[in-house]
Design an enzyme around this catalytic site. Structure first.
Site, PDB file in Angstrom:
ATOM      1  N   ARG A 302      51.702  63.970 -32.182  1.00 29.17           N
ATOM      2  CA  ARG A 302      52.894  64.033 -31.271  1.00 29.17           C
ATOM      3  C   ARG A 302      54.219  63.487 -31.535  1.00 29.17           C
ATOM      4  O   ARG A 302      55.008  63.863 -31.878  1.00 29.17           O
ATOM      5  CB  ARG A 302      53.296  64.502 -29.994  1.00 29.17           C
ATOM      6  CG  ARG A 302      51.449  65.803 -29.578  1.00 29.17           C
ATOM      7  CD  ARG A 302      51.398  66.305 -28.766  1.00 29.17           C
ATOM      8  NE  ARG A 302      52.517  66.638 -27.784  1.00 29.17           N
ATOM      9  CZ  ARG A 302      54.091  66.083 -27.291  1.00 29.17           C
ATOM     10  NH1 ARG A 302      53.888  65.090 -27.095  1.00 29.17           N
ATOM     11  NH2 ARG A 302      54.623  67.119 -27.192  1.00 29.17           N
ATOM     12  N   CYS A 332      47.070  55.467 -43.775  1.00 26.35           N
ATOM     13  CA  CYS A 332      47.770  54.897 -45.153  1.00 26.35           C
ATOM     14  C   CYS A 332      49.099  56.199 -45.269  1.00 26.35           C
ATOM     15  O   CYS A 332      49.099  56.322 -46.096  1.00 26.35           O
ATOM     16  CB  CYS A 332      46.487  54.658 -45.456  1.00 26.35           C
ATOM     17  SG  CYS A 332      46.182  53.521 -45.663  1.00 26.35           S
TER      18      CYS A 332
END
Ligand SMILES: *Cc1c(COP(=O)(O)O)cnc(C)c1O
Length: 404
Positions: A302, A332
């Site tokens: 979110r 990453c």
């Protein structure tokens, strides 16, 4: 009974089950449901939990046990609901953009169905005619909700049949003698302004004469819950009062009693949920102080997806001096839970708790970076119980086929 889980209990859960860990408080869900029931006492309504917010089977069973109904967004959710013990009469399937096969399956399961395209409505007419009642999901051309990604009622939205196509709906209705018993509008998520729901009711009001089989006015979900301490959620008592007034207007005008349905997701399960994480690394750079935690947007998307705010607390050092942190995940690519957030001093291995994580947290999680989904725990009657095991390497490889 307290409706929050204490730091000591969260700490104990982290020790027992490891982190990252989702913990859900069953009694908090019950309390949210009761607040709705209390506010709407005397107003002819039914509540359907929009289960895409959180579908763990043990959570669904709890929600079934407190007498709430359920709203599903896929046929698989319908099957989960049946498995959790809901009877078909308590299940609503509000579809969007689905294959007609899923509508056939929903009819075979005996659940209520809201259809959201002329194309599927026509197929429905050909297959069932008047033999099975059907609801229509409309697109009201109202812009509402916390963020464009969760706004579903505006005139560029893919959801529902646009109101401008009423004539097409009516000609399909006549051609196939469709028994349209429900009109549905879900304008989006995080709707604070109760007048949005009343605007929807006004639209329904004008449509009533076209639908002689109409019984249900489904106003969808989207009740806002407060994420920040200075925020307010949807004023539920005010909404109840206004909906009550509107229903009286329907009854006096049309001499008929309509039932209002709501589909709250977030309202029922957001605040019950905690994501407990632990701190991998503290990185002090000339410009930013980073706290890197053992989670990421693969567990709670979110903040990155909707720019959503979630309160973050250091339960290992609750009285430490306040410093400003970028709280980052280990995925990453840019992966922030917060950017410049005052938090009690964070040290490596401290436990950070992310609040209000029950809705659209685990549910939108993934194995991105081949990382494991967190375990889930249900806290009920004072007891922590595991309701989903943490993934293992076996889960990562489960459906993969290794060619040689
Ligand atoms: C997602 C959804 C809801 C629930 O929205 P919340 O913001 O979680 O209350 C209700 N109805 C439909 C049709 C939905 O797709």
């Amino acid at each position: 009974m307290s409706l929050t889980i204490s730091n000591e209990q969260l700490q104990a859960a982290a020790t027992q089950y490891g982190t990252p860990l989702y913990v859900y408080h069953a009694e908090k869900i019950t309390a949210q449901h009761q607040q709705l029931q209390k506010a709407f006492e005397g107003v002819y309504t039914r509540f359907f939990y929009a289960c895409k917010a959180l579908t763990n089977i043990s959570v669904l069973k709890h929600i079934q046990s407190i007498g709430c109904n359920i709203d599903c967004s896929s046929i698989n959710e319908v099957y989960l609901a049946l498995k959790a013990g809901f009877n078909p009469e308590q299940i609503l399937y509000t579809s969007n953009g689905i294959a007609f096969e899923e509508i056939i399956a929903a009819v075979e399961a005996g659940v209520s169905v809201n259809i959201d395209s002329l194309s599927n409505l026509e197929k429905f007419g050909k297959a069932y005619g008047s033999r099975y009642p059907v609801g229509i999901r409309l697109r009201p051309n109202i812009m509402a909700g916390g963020n464009l990604k969760i706004s579903t009622g505006h005139n560029g939205s893919k959801f529902g049949i646009p109101l401008e196509q009423l004539d097409d709906i009516l000609s399909l209705k006549n051609q196939y003698q469709l028994r349209i018993n429900c009109l549905h509008v879900h304008t989006g998520s995080e709707i604070k302004d109760v007048d949005v729901f009343i605007k929807v009711a006004d639209i329904f009001f004008d449509l009533v004469p076209h639908f002689q089989d109409l019984q249900v006015l489904d106003m969808g979900g989207g009740f806002k819950v407060p994420y920040q301490s200075n925020e307010k959620g949807t004023d539920i008592p005010l909404l109840a009062k206004k909906v009550g007034e509107v229903l009286n207007k329907f009854e006096t005008t049309y001499g008929k009693k309509f039932q209002v349905w709501f589909e709250p997701g977030k309202y029922l399960v957001s605040e019950c949920g905690y994501l407990i994480t632990s701190v991998n690394v503290i990185k002090e750079t000339p410009s930013v102080l980073f706290a890197g935690i053992n989670s990421g947007f693969n567990h709670l998307i979110r903040p990155m997806f909707y720019e959503a705010y979630h309160h973050i607390r250091n339960i290992s050092n609750p009285n430490g001096p306040i410093k400003n942190y970028a709280v980052t995940g280990n995925i990453c690519e840019t992966d922030n839970f917060a950017w410049d957030r005052p938090i009690n001093e964070i040290r490596e291995n401290d436990l950070l708790v992310i609040d209000n994580a029950g809705a659209y947290g685990f549910e939108m999680g993934s194995n991105y970076n081949s990382r494991f989904l967190p375990a889930q725990v249900l806290y009920k009657e004072g007891q922590m119980r595991l309701i989903r095991k943490r993934d293992t390497m076996e889960d990562i490889l489960k459906n993969q086929i290794e060619l040689n």
